[in-house]
Design a protein around this motif. Structure first.
Motif, PDB file in Angstrom:
ATOM      1  N   PHE A   1       0.839  -1.206   0.000  1.00  0.00           N
ATOM      2  CA  PHE A   1       0.000   0.000   0.000  1.00  0.00           C
ATOM      3  C   PHE A   1       0.873   1.254   0.000  1.00  0.00           C
ATOM      4  O   PHE A   1       0.600   2.213  -0.739  1.00  0.00           O
ATOM      5  CB  PHE A   1      -0.916   0.002   1.229  1.00  0.00           C
ATOM      6  CG  PHE A   1      -1.886   1.147   1.262  1.00  0.00           C
ATOM      7  CD1 PHE A   1      -3.143   1.019   0.702  1.00  0.00           C
ATOM      8  CD2 PHE A   1      -1.542   2.363   1.840  1.00  0.00           C
ATOM      9  CE1 PHE A   1      -4.048   2.074   0.717  1.00  0.00           C
ATOM     10  CE2 PHE A   1      -2.428   3.424   1.860  1.00  0.00           C
ATOM     11  CZ  PHE A   1      -3.688   3.282   1.301  1.00  0.00           C
ATOM     12  N   ALA A   2       1.913   1.251   0.816  1.00  0.00           N
ATOM     13  CA  ALA A   2       2.807   2.413   0.880  1.00  0.00           C
ATOM     14  C   ALA A   2       3.478   2.648  -0.468  1.00  0.00           C
ATOM     15  O   ALA A   2       3.615   3.796  -0.917  1.00  0.00           O
ATOM     16  CB  ALA A   2       3.849   2.205   1.975  1.00  0.00           C
ATOM     17  N   ARG A   3       3.891   1.580  -1.131  1.00  0.00           N
ATOM     18  CA  ARG A   3       4.512   1.722  -2.447  1.00  0.00           C
ATOM     19  C   ARG A   3       3.511   2.231  -3.476  1.00  0.00           C
ATOM     20  O   ARG A   3       3.834   3.082  -4.317  1.00  0.00           O
ATOM     21  CB  ARG A   3       5.093   0.378  -2.901  1.00  0.00           C
ATOM     22  CG  ARG A   3       6.359  -0.029  -2.175  1.00  0.00           C
ATOM     23  CD  ARG A   3       6.887  -1.363  -2.678  1.00  0.00           C
ATOM     24  NE  ARG A   3       7.204  -1.346  -4.111  1.00  0.00           N
ATOM     25  CZ  ARG A   3       7.714  -2.390  -4.760  1.00  0.00           C
ATOM     26  NH1 ARG A   3       7.946  -3.528  -4.104  1.00  0.00           N
ATOM     27  NH2 ARG A   3       7.990  -2.306  -6.045  1.00  0.00           N
ATOM     28  N   ALA A   4       2.290   1.712  -3.417  1.00  0.00           N
ATOM     29  CA  ALA A   4       1.255   2.144  -4.359  1.00  0.00           C
ATOM     30  C   ALA A   4       0.937   3.622  -4.175  1.00  0.00           C
ATOM     31  O   ALA A   4       0.766   4.362  -5.153  1.00  0.00           O
ATOM     32  CB  ALA A   4      -0.004   1.300  -4.169  1.00  0.00           C
ATOM     33  N   LEU A   5       0.869   4.067  -2.929  1.00  0.00           N
ATOM     34  CA  LEU A   5       0.586   5.472  -2.647  1.00  0.00           C
ATOM     35  C   LEU A   5       1.734   6.363  -3.114  1.00  0.00           C
ATOM     36  O   LEU A   5       1.510   7.424  -3.714  1.00  0.00           O
ATOM     37  CB  LEU A   5       0.337   5.661  -1.152  1.00  0.00           C
ATOM     38  CG  LEU A   5       0.038   7.089  -0.687  1.00  0.00           C
ATOM     39  CD1 LEU A   5      -1.200   7.633  -1.380  1.00  0.00           C
ATOM     40  CD2 LEU A   5      -0.126   7.126   0.833  1.00  0.00           C
ATOM     41  N   ALA A   6       2.960   5.928  -2.860  1.00  0.00           N
ATOM     42  CA  ALA A   6       4.120   6.710  -3.291  1.00  0.00           C
ATOM     43  C   ALA A   6       4.155   6.836  -4.813  1.00  0.00           C
ATOM     44  O   ALA A   6       4.486   7.900  -5.356  1.00  0.00           O
ATOM     45  CB  ALA A   6       5.403   6.058  -2.785  1.00  0.00           C
TER      46      ALA A   6
ATOM     47  N   GLY B   1       2.295   3.962 -16.708  1.00  0.00           N
ATOM     48  CA  GLY B   1       3.228   4.870 -16.052  1.00  0.00           C
ATOM     49  C   GLY B   1       3.252   4.667 -14.551  1.00  0.00           C
ATOM     50  O   GLY B   1       4.321   4.662 -13.926  1.00  0.00           O
ATOM     51  N   TRP B   2       2.067   4.489 -13.964  1.00  0.00           N
ATOM     52  CA  TRP B   2       1.992   4.244 -12.520  1.00  0.00           C
ATOM     53  C   TRP B   2       2.642   2.910 -12.167  1.00  0.00           C
ATOM     54  O   TRP B   2       3.356   2.804 -11.165  1.00  0.00           O
ATOM     55  CB  TRP B   2       0.527   4.261 -12.085  1.00  0.00           C
ATOM     56  CG  TRP B   2       0.328   3.882 -10.652  1.00  0.00           C
ATOM     57  CD1 TRP B   2       0.414   4.700  -9.559  1.00  0.00           C
ATOM     58  CD2 TRP B   2       0.032   2.580 -10.154  1.00  0.00           C
ATOM     59  NE1 TRP B   2       0.182   3.980  -8.410  1.00  0.00           N
ATOM     60  CE2 TRP B   2      -0.055   2.671  -8.756  1.00  0.00           C
ATOM     61  CE3 TRP B   2      -0.171   1.341 -10.765  1.00  0.00           C
ATOM     62  CZ2 TRP B   2      -0.335   1.576  -7.949  1.00  0.00           C
ATOM     63  CZ3 TRP B   2      -0.446   0.245  -9.963  1.00  0.00           C
ATOM     64  CH2 TRP B   2      -0.531   0.368  -8.569  1.00  0.00           C
ATOM     65  N   ARG B   3       2.406   1.901 -12.982  1.00  0.00           N
ATOM     66  CA  ARG B   3       3.006   0.583 -12.733  1.00  0.00           C
ATOM     67  C   ARG B   3       4.529   0.659 -12.777  1.00  0.00           C
ATOM     68  O   ARG B   3       5.216   0.050 -11.943  1.00  0.00           O
ATOM     69  CB  ARG B   3       2.491  -0.417 -13.770  1.00  0.00           C
ATOM     70  CG  ARG B   3       3.033  -1.834 -13.610  1.00  0.00           C
ATOM     71  CD  ARG B   3       2.449  -2.747 -14.677  1.00  0.00           C
ATOM     72  NE  ARG B   3       2.810  -2.304 -16.021  1.00  0.00           N
ATOM     73  CZ  ARG B   3       2.286  -2.815 -17.136  1.00  0.00           C
ATOM     74  NH1 ARG B   3       1.368  -3.767 -17.060  1.00  0.00           N
ATOM     75  NH2 ARG B   3       2.670  -2.369 -18.316  1.00  0.00           N
ATOM     76  N   ALA B   4       5.047   1.417 -13.734  1.00  0.00           N
ATOM     77  CA  ALA B   4       6.499   1.577 -13.828  1.00  0.00           C
ATOM     78  C   ALA B   4       7.051   2.256 -12.579  1.00  0.00           C
ATOM     79  O   ALA B   4       8.108   1.877 -12.065  1.00  0.00           O
ATOM     80  CB  ALA B   4       6.855   2.375 -15.080  1.00  0.00           C
ATOM     81  N   ALA B   5       6.329   3.274 -12.082  1.00  0.00           N
ATOM     82  CA  ALA B   5       6.766   3.963 -10.863  1.00  0.00           C
ATOM     83  C   ALA B   5       6.689   3.033  -9.661  1.00  0.00           C
ATOM     84  O   ALA B   5       7.548   3.068  -8.772  1.00  0.00           O
ATOM     85  CB  ALA B   5       5.904   5.203 -10.633  1.00  0.00           C
ATOM     86  N   LEU B   6       5.674   2.187  -9.625  1.00  0.00           N
ATOM     87  CA  LEU B   6       5.506   1.242  -8.515  1.00  0.00           C
ATOM     88  C   LEU B   6       6.640   0.230  -8.472  1.00  0.00           C
ATOM     89  O   LEU B   6       7.165  -0.096  -7.399  1.00  0.00           O
ATOM     90  CB  LEU B   6       4.168   0.517  -8.661  1.00  0.00           C
ATOM     91  CG  LEU B   6       3.886  -0.611  -7.665  1.00  0.00           C
ATOM     92  CD1 LEU B   6       3.566  -0.027  -6.295  1.00  0.00           C
ATOM     93  CD2 LEU B   6       2.732  -1.488  -8.154  1.00  0.00           C
ATOM     94  N   LEU B   7       7.015  -0.267  -9.639  1.00  0.00           N
ATOM     95  CA  LEU B   7       8.010  -1.342  -9.705  1.00  0.00           C
ATOM     96  C   LEU B   7       9.440  -0.829  -9.798  1.00  0.00           C
ATOM     97  O   LEU B   7      10.381  -1.623  -9.813  1.00  0.00           O
ATOM     98  CB  LEU B   7       7.709  -2.240 -10.909  1.00  0.00           C
ATOM     99  CG  LEU B   7       6.333  -2.929 -10.898  1.00  0.00           C
ATOM    100  CD1 LEU B   7       6.135  -3.735 -12.167  1.00  0.00           C
ATOM    101  CD2 LEU B   7       6.174  -3.807  -9.661  1.00  0.00           C
ATOM    102  N   ASP B   8       9.603   0.477  -9.881  1.00  0.00           N
ATOM    103  CA  ASP B   8      10.948   1.057 -10.010  1.00  0.00           C
ATOM    104  C   ASP B   8      11.755   0.839  -8.726  1.00  0.00           C
ATOM    105  O   ASP B   8      11.276   1.140  -7.640  1.00  0.00           O
ATOM    106  CB  ASP B   8      10.829   2.551 -10.308  1.00  0.00           C
ATOM    107  CG  ASP B   8      12.179   3.173 -10.595  1.00  0.00           C
ATOM    108  OD1 ASP B   8      13.141   2.423 -10.857  1.00  0.00           O
ATOM    109  OD2 ASP B   8      12.270   4.412 -10.543  1.00  0.00           O
TER     110      ASP B   8
END
Length: 236
Positions: free
Chosen positions: A155-160, A229-236
């Motif tokens: 959840f913290a990663r998804a929010l970030a 784009g959000w997925r890339a930021a999440l998995l970065d």
């Protein structure tokens, strides 16, 4: 020569129409249909200016002493036409849908953003099985995200990642595993709504995300690009 002045004048008019289309809609100066019409005419005029400038550059007596003006007309006209034509190409390359979810069987539901969608042309309910079918064919890579982390960390990663995308966070509920946000498109300022769902999955977590436009039958691929784009930021 009059041909040089005509080409440059048309190119500048095309640029003005294009540059006014999006900001004018954002400021409420005209409706969406007018903004699209301005883009369409900008493309037509841009093509005309580019063609006139190209012809003039091929005529020595017209070109003489006016290469800079003709080059400017060519470049400004081409640039004014390129944006609308690329937008049209993208819109035609994807299905006419506006509700994208990594879980099309049980899409995350909107809750906190519902008051913000009051009066929106597109209802908050999921668009249905036909949309799901079209999405799977056009965007087969959009699927649930599995993380080998407990839901709290996921959840913290998804929010970030949502914050890194510049979305306006409307709700963050760790206990429910739900994040809701509003994303604003760059040019026209469209408001699209996003909901992220984080749930336990074995020893890890499963994350689903849904992005839906408030207006328009087709999003020209915007919601799918946003999720990627959000997925890339999440998995970065």
């Amino acid at each position: 020569m009059w041909l040089r002045r005509l080409a440059l004048g048309i190119a500048l008019l095309a640029a003005v129409l294009l540059l006014a289309s999006g900001p004018g809609l954002r400021l409420g100066l005209w409706p969406l249909r007018t903004a699209f019409e301005l883009m369409r005419f900008a493309a037509y005029l841009g093509i005309a200016a580019t063609a006139l400038a190209a012809v003039a550059l091929c005529i020595p007596r017209v070109r003489r002493g006016g290469v800079a003006a003709l080059a400017a007309a060519f470049l400004v006209g081409a640039a004014s036409a390129a944006g609308p034509l690329e937008f049209q190409r993208r819109a035609r390359s994807v299905p006419p849908i506006h509700d994208i979810s990594t879980d099309t069987a049980s899409p995350p539901e909107f809750v906190a953003v519902l008051p913000l969608r009051a009066g929106a042309r597109n209802p908050p309910a999921y668009a249905g099985p036909e949309t799901a079918k079209l999405q799977r064919a056009a965007y087969p890579d959009l699927a649930p995200i599995l993380l080998a982390e407990p839901p709290e960390r996921a959840f913290a990663r998804a929010l970030a990642a949502a914050e890194a995308m510049g979305w306006e966070i409307v709700a963050r509920e760790p206990a429910a595993g739900r994040i809701e946000a509003v994303a604003t498109t760059f040019w026209f300022g469209f408001k699209d709504d996003v909901v992220v769902r984080v749930a336990p999955a074995g020893r890890g977590s499963r994350i689903d995300v849904r992005s839906k436009s408030r207006v328009g039958r087709s999003d020209a691929g915007t919601n799918a690009r946003r999720i990627r784009g959000w997925r890339a930021a999440l998995l970065d």
